[in-house]
Design a protein around this motif. Structure first.
Motif, PDB file in Angstrom:
ATOM      1  N   ALA A 238       2.157 -15.696 -24.281  1.00 26.47           N
ATOM      2  CA  ALA A 238       1.842 -17.245 -24.145  1.00 26.47           C
ATOM      3  C   ALA A 238       0.341 -17.405 -23.932  1.00 26.47           C
ATOM      4  N   ASN A 239      -0.127 -16.733 -23.235  1.00 29.22           N
ATOM      5  CA  ASN A 239      -1.642 -16.954 -22.684  1.00 29.22           C
ATOM      6  C   ASN A 239      -2.372 -16.884 -24.065  1.00 29.22           C
ATOM      7  N   ARG A 240      -2.170 -15.678 -24.795  1.00 36.15           N
ATOM      8  CA  ARG A 240      -2.803 -15.627 -26.196  1.00 36.15           C
ATOM      9  C   ARG A 240      -2.429 -16.475 -27.250  1.00 36.15           C
ATOM     10  N   ILE A 241      -1.085 -16.746 -27.424  1.00 32.93           N
ATOM     11  CA  ILE A 241      -0.826 -17.639 -28.505  1.00 32.93           C
ATOM     12  C   ILE A 241      -1.120 -19.080 -28.177  1.00 32.93           C
ATOM     13  N   LEU A 242      -1.165 -19.545 -27.114  1.00 33.53           N
ATOM     14  CA  LEU A 242      -1.434 -20.990 -26.680  1.00 33.53           C
ATOM     15  C   LEU A 242      -3.055 -21.479 -27.087  1.00 33.53           C
ATOM     16  N   GLY A 243      -3.659 -20.376 -27.400  1.00 31.06           N
ATOM     17  CA  GLY A 243      -5.179 -20.368 -27.712  1.00 31.06           C
ATOM     18  C   GLY A 243      -5.916 -20.306 -26.727  1.00 31.06           C
ATOM     19  N   PHE A 244      -5.614 -19.779 -25.404  1.00 28.73           N
ATOM     20  CA  PHE A 244      -6.612 -19.540 -24.222  1.00 28.73           C
ATOM     21  C   PHE A 244      -7.138 -18.002 -24.695  1.00 28.73           C
ATOM     22  N   VAL A 245      -6.300 -17.314 -25.101  1.00 31.20           N
ATOM     23  CA  VAL A 245      -6.382 -15.838 -25.454  1.00 31.20           C
ATOM     24  C   VAL A 245      -6.906 -14.981 -24.257  1.00 31.20           C
ATOM     25  N   ASN A 246      -7.737 -15.533 -23.402  1.00 32.00           N
ATOM     26  CA  ASN A 246      -8.010 -14.642 -22.022  1.00 32.00           C
ATOM     27  C   ASN A 246      -8.879 -15.969 -21.198  1.00 32.00           C
TER      28      ASN A 246
ATOM     29  N   GLY B  68     -12.992 -21.637 -27.339  1.00 29.85           N
ATOM     30  CA  GLY B  68     -12.876 -20.917 -28.672  1.00 29.85           C
ATOM     31  C   GLY B  68     -12.418 -21.489 -30.106  1.00 29.85           C
ATOM     32  N   ALA B  69     -12.162 -20.647 -30.981  1.00 30.63           N
ATOM     33  CA  ALA B  69     -11.799 -21.186 -32.151  1.00 30.63           C
ATOM     34  C   ALA B  69     -10.018 -21.402 -31.825  1.00 30.63           C
ATOM     35  N   ALA B  70      -9.285 -20.522 -31.345  1.00 31.90           N
ATOM     36  CA  ALA B  70      -7.875 -20.344 -31.183  1.00 31.90           C
ATOM     37  C   ALA B  70      -7.696 -21.764 -30.318  1.00 31.90           C
ATOM     38  N   GLY B  71      -8.476 -22.024 -29.269  1.00 31.26           N
ATOM     39  CA  GLY B  71      -8.365 -23.304 -28.581  1.00 31.26           C
ATOM     40  C   GLY B  71      -8.502 -24.370 -29.574  1.00 31.26           C
ATOM     41  N   ALA B  72      -9.641 -24.286 -30.378  1.00 36.21           N
ATOM     42  CA  ALA B  72      -9.645 -25.346 -31.261  1.00 36.21           C
ATOM     43  C   ALA B  72      -8.701 -25.865 -32.425  1.00 36.21           C
ATOM     44  N   LEU B  73      -8.159 -24.792 -32.735  1.00 30.90           N
ATOM     45  CA  LEU B  73      -6.962 -24.829 -33.690  1.00 30.90           C
ATOM     46  C   LEU B  73      -5.738 -25.189 -33.038  1.00 30.90           C
ATOM     47  N   ASN B  74      -5.577 -24.764 -31.971  1.00 34.13           N
ATOM     48  CA  ASN B  74      -4.179 -25.501 -31.232  1.00 34.13           C
ATOM     49  C   ASN B  74      -4.571 -26.878 -30.938  1.00 34.13           C
ATOM     50  N   VAL B  75      -5.819 -27.296 -30.562  1.00 33.78           N
ATOM     51  CA  VAL B  75      -5.623 -28.631 -29.981  1.00 33.78           C
ATOM     52  C   VAL B  75      -5.592 -29.600 -31.524  1.00 33.78           C
ATOM     53  N   THR B  76      -6.169 -29.101 -32.268  1.00 35.48           N
ATOM     54  CA  THR B  76      -6.238 -29.820 -33.764  1.00 35.48           C
ATOM     55  C   THR B  76      -4.549 -29.982 -34.348  1.00 35.48           C
ATOM     56  N   LEU B  77      -3.790 -28.796 -34.230  1.00 37.44           N
ATOM     57  CA  LEU B  77      -2.878 -28.907 -34.790  1.00 37.44           C
ATOM     58  C   LEU B  77      -1.694 -29.792 -33.824  1.00 37.44           C
ATOM     59  N   LYS B  78      -1.829 -29.696 -32.408  1.00 43.08           N
ATOM     60  CA  LYS B  78      -1.149 -30.444 -31.366  1.00 43.08           C
ATOM     61  C   LYS B  78      -1.642 -32.075 -31.983  1.00 43.08           C
ATOM     62  N   THR B  79      -2.853 -32.213 -32.345  1.00 39.97           N
ATOM     63  CA  THR B  79      -2.927 -33.775 -32.542  1.00 39.97           C
ATOM     64  C   THR B  79      -2.646 -34.212 -33.891  1.00 39.97           C
ATOM     65  N   ILE B  80      -2.375 -33.565 -34.742  1.00 43.70           N
ATOM     66  CA  ILE B  80      -2.215 -34.079 -36.382  1.00 43.70           C
ATOM     67  C   ILE B  80      -0.719 -33.830 -36.695  1.00 43.70           C
ATOM     68  N   LEU B  81      -0.076 -32.889 -36.126  1.00 45.60           N
ATOM     69  CA  LEU B  81       1.419 -32.292 -36.405  1.00 45.60           C
ATOM     70  C   LEU B  81       2.377 -33.348 -35.883  1.00 45.60           C
ATOM     71  N   ASP B  82       3.383 -33.726 -36.566  1.00 45.56           N
ATOM     72  CA  ASP B  82       4.692 -34.151 -36.179  1.00 45.56           C
ATOM     73  C   ASP B  82       5.519 -33.321 -36.370  1.00 45.56           C
ATOM     74  N   PRO B  83       6.784 -33.343 -35.786  1.00 41.86           N
ATOM     75  CA  PRO B  83       7.829 -32.182 -35.868  1.00 41.86           C
ATOM     76  C   PRO B  83       8.092 -32.049 -37.216  1.00 41.86           C
ATOM     77  N   GLU B 214     -15.460 -15.141 -23.799  1.00 40.24           N
ATOM     78  CA  GLU B 214     -16.140 -16.426 -22.940  1.00 40.24           C
ATOM     79  C   GLU B 214     -15.509 -17.615 -23.340  1.00 40.24           C
ATOM     80  N   ARG B 215     -14.891 -17.517 -24.563  1.00 36.50           N
ATOM     81  CA  ARG B 215     -14.004 -18.621 -25.159  1.00 36.50           C
ATOM     82  C   ARG B 215     -14.855 -20.160 -25.239  1.00 36.50           C
ATOM     83  N   ILE B 216     -15.664 -19.978 -26.116  1.00 34.47           N
ATOM     84  CA  ILE B 216     -16.481 -20.986 -26.444  1.00 34.47           C
ATOM     85  C   ILE B 216     -16.636 -21.243 -27.844  1.00 34.47           C
ATOM     86  N   GLY B 217     -16.226 -22.487 -28.351  1.00 32.77           N
ATOM     87  CA  GLY B 217     -16.002 -22.945 -29.717  1.00 32.77           C
ATOM     88  C   GLY B 217     -16.317 -24.470 -29.773  1.00 32.77           C
ATOM     89  N   PHE B 218     -15.817 -24.774 -30.844  1.00 37.51           N
ATOM     90  CA  PHE B 218     -15.711 -25.965 -31.090  1.00 37.51           C
ATOM     91  C   PHE B 218     -14.934 -26.560 -32.150  1.00 37.51           C
TER      92      PHE B 218
END
Lengths: 347, 347
Positions: A238-246, B68-83, B214-218
């Motif tokens: 879950a840490n990885r796939i929620l987008g935190f990764v680490n 990071g980009a994984a965070g960016a993608l999860n945030v974007t998908l959370k924002t735009i997706l409906d079930p 370090e998990r930094i993206g935008f």
């Protein structure tokens, strides 16, 4: 501005020294990926400290470094919740819990507390159903500053064991402890692991080290948890796939060297006294906070939103208790300059 | 080990200098909370660089710093997706996209690509339904190393405009660009903003600066997006409630001073040549990667899983193409030491 829980103390000097040292001695790869759960040596340092704090031998395997306590809580909820599962939380509480539980398809169910904001075990017992997956507590508590005593937590543990047995279902106890080290008058926050085996600690260094913007915290799973192995595997995934990764790499390295170090507590104690003495003199009713940096007094008029608006006209910012499911109260965060407290007291 | 996409180059020297300077000159509060979207001065620095790169005036308001980009993608998908909303993605692709989309109640729908892994617009067109919310592309691509040319992206933009109009629905184009700066032979990655107004860039500094831990993206939102304001509000909220809260503070400050700086590309170019020349000599068939640090050759036997197992017996680790929905191929990550490539070639 008494509205934000942004620790205003500077980080301890040792934090800066450790960071400088880490960067000066950095090797290629030090900012690279590591296991999703965090560096083994960092988790080992955390586990060593936790073993003493929790009076339970914890190993690095039970520790997962996270992006703060909010990350830790989301990872935990993603791991344990099935759709429509219920999470029980005593009110007043940090309202963002609602969105965290909702993120992962669950439902937050609040229960009342007793006078002085202590746990109401009967209310919790009544709220447990076959959809209950976890009870979520936060001690020291935001917004009330209360700390649940050990006896109360032991009773909660017994209750969850019994209910779990009769429902034939593992009930988790999630203990959100970012304020554990911010306590007053010699209060000590009880260890949760000895109180209940299916317990999970989520926490961060945001308040200990006054570095909330750096997003570093961890999850610790009780070594005696019923589903220890699958739980740990699920948390790592879950840490990885929620987008935190680490958790951020450099901050992981830093906290490994800062176990037990914390920002200057005396300053918070002084602010607490200033505020509590002043508010008592003005006639406000409140339960003295035993931890954290919040005071949660009764609103002098029943409508706390209206009262906070009136305060705002005096240029004093606080948060209505309704925002924490604690109507008739308001929250004053005392992580501000002493001057701010002194100047605001006439209001 | 050719299995992991962990950039093996050291961060540029300037990264260490900037960090030391930031820590030496740090003031109380520098590690504290800031707006959930990130420091305004950091977003301004990013927006300035992006304006040139995207040939579009971007302001700090359109930039949200992320984990990071994984965070960016999860945030974007959370924002735009409906079930049950669908996200279309050309295969082969980074399989974790499945879990990211699933985290937020959506469904990932893959479409085939044309020979050489270029976009198949007919396949995308056929896949669009009234449940489609976004198309997700990744160029330079993991695992194929391909870069979509500008003409192809313009056609995709036209297609999405037309389909959106006929469905009376905003279709987003999400461009995942963490490898944008890792390109070879003078290839340049086209700007996505001029190609389609409802486009969103998600990316990170993990590969540019070799700091993936370090998990930094935008996230950057096209200033011309139809629902610009509500989209930006949603992204800021999602960044907070998913538990990221904000991108790590110190790394935000660092990247503000490192716009346009990147790790030594020549080293990747050398590794790519070593690997491609060697694999071509051995008779492997592949499309030359134009970016990223992956080669995605055809498997000499139809069963790529079996082939990768055989490689493993020669102590060579690669990933079967099936893992990326690209069966009959395998992925070789060349972000490894030159020696590793040279020694493995006899295999």
């Amino acid at each position: 501005d008494f509205s934000l829980g942004n620790p205003n103390l500077p980080p301890p000097d040792r934090f800066k020294e450790v960071l400088l040292d880490l960067i000066q001695s950095s090797k290629p790869g030090d900012h690279g990926y590591m296991p999703n759960t965090g560096y083994p040596f960092v988790r080992e340092a955390v586990a060593g400290y936790l073993s003493k704090e929790q009076k339970t031998p914890v190993t690095q395997d039970e520790v997962i470094m996270t992006c703060g306590a909010a990350g830790a809580l989301n990872v935990t909820l993603k791991t344990i919740l099935d759709p429509q599962d219920e999470v029980i939380c005593p009110a007043p509480y940090f309202v963002e819990y609602n969105t965290y539980v909702d993120n992962h398809g669950g439902i937050l169910k609040t229960v009342s507390t007793r006078p002085g904001f202590s746990l109401d075990l009967d209310a919790i017992s009544d709220a447990i159903t076959e959809k209950t997956k976890a009870v979520l507590i936060n001690s020291p508590n935001n917004p009330t500053g209360q700390v649940y005593p050990e006896e109360s937590l032991k009773h909660l543990g017994t209750l969850l064991s019994e209910k779990g047995r009769s429902l034939n279902r593992t009930l988790y106890l999630i203990s959100d402890e970012p304020y554990r080290k911010i306590v007053y008058d010699g209060v000590s926050v009880p260890s949760i692991f000895p109180c209940y085996k299916d317990s999970i600690i989520v926490t961060s260094y945001s308040k200990d080290l006054s570095i909330p913007g750096e997003r570093i915290g961890f999850i610790a799973v009780n070594p005696g948890a019923t589903h220890r192995q699958s739980l740990l595997g699920g948390l790592a995934l879950a840490n990885r796939i929620l987008g935190f990764v680490n958790a951020p790499a450099l901050m992981q390295r830093a906290v490994a060297k800062l176990q037990g170090v914390q920002a200057d507590l005396a300053a918070y104690a002084r602010k607490r006294k200033l505020l509590c003495d002043g508010m008592a003199e003005c006639g406000y009713e409140f339960t003295q906070p035993r931890g954290a940096f919040y005071l949660f007094p009764k609103s002098p008029i029943p409508d706390d939103v209206k009262f906070v608006q009136a305060l705002q006209e005096e240029l004093i910012l606080a948060v209505p208790g309704s925002g924490f499911m604690g109507p008739g109260h308001f929250r004053v965060a005392f992580c501000v300059d002493d001057e701010t407290i002194i100047n605001a007291l006439p209001g």
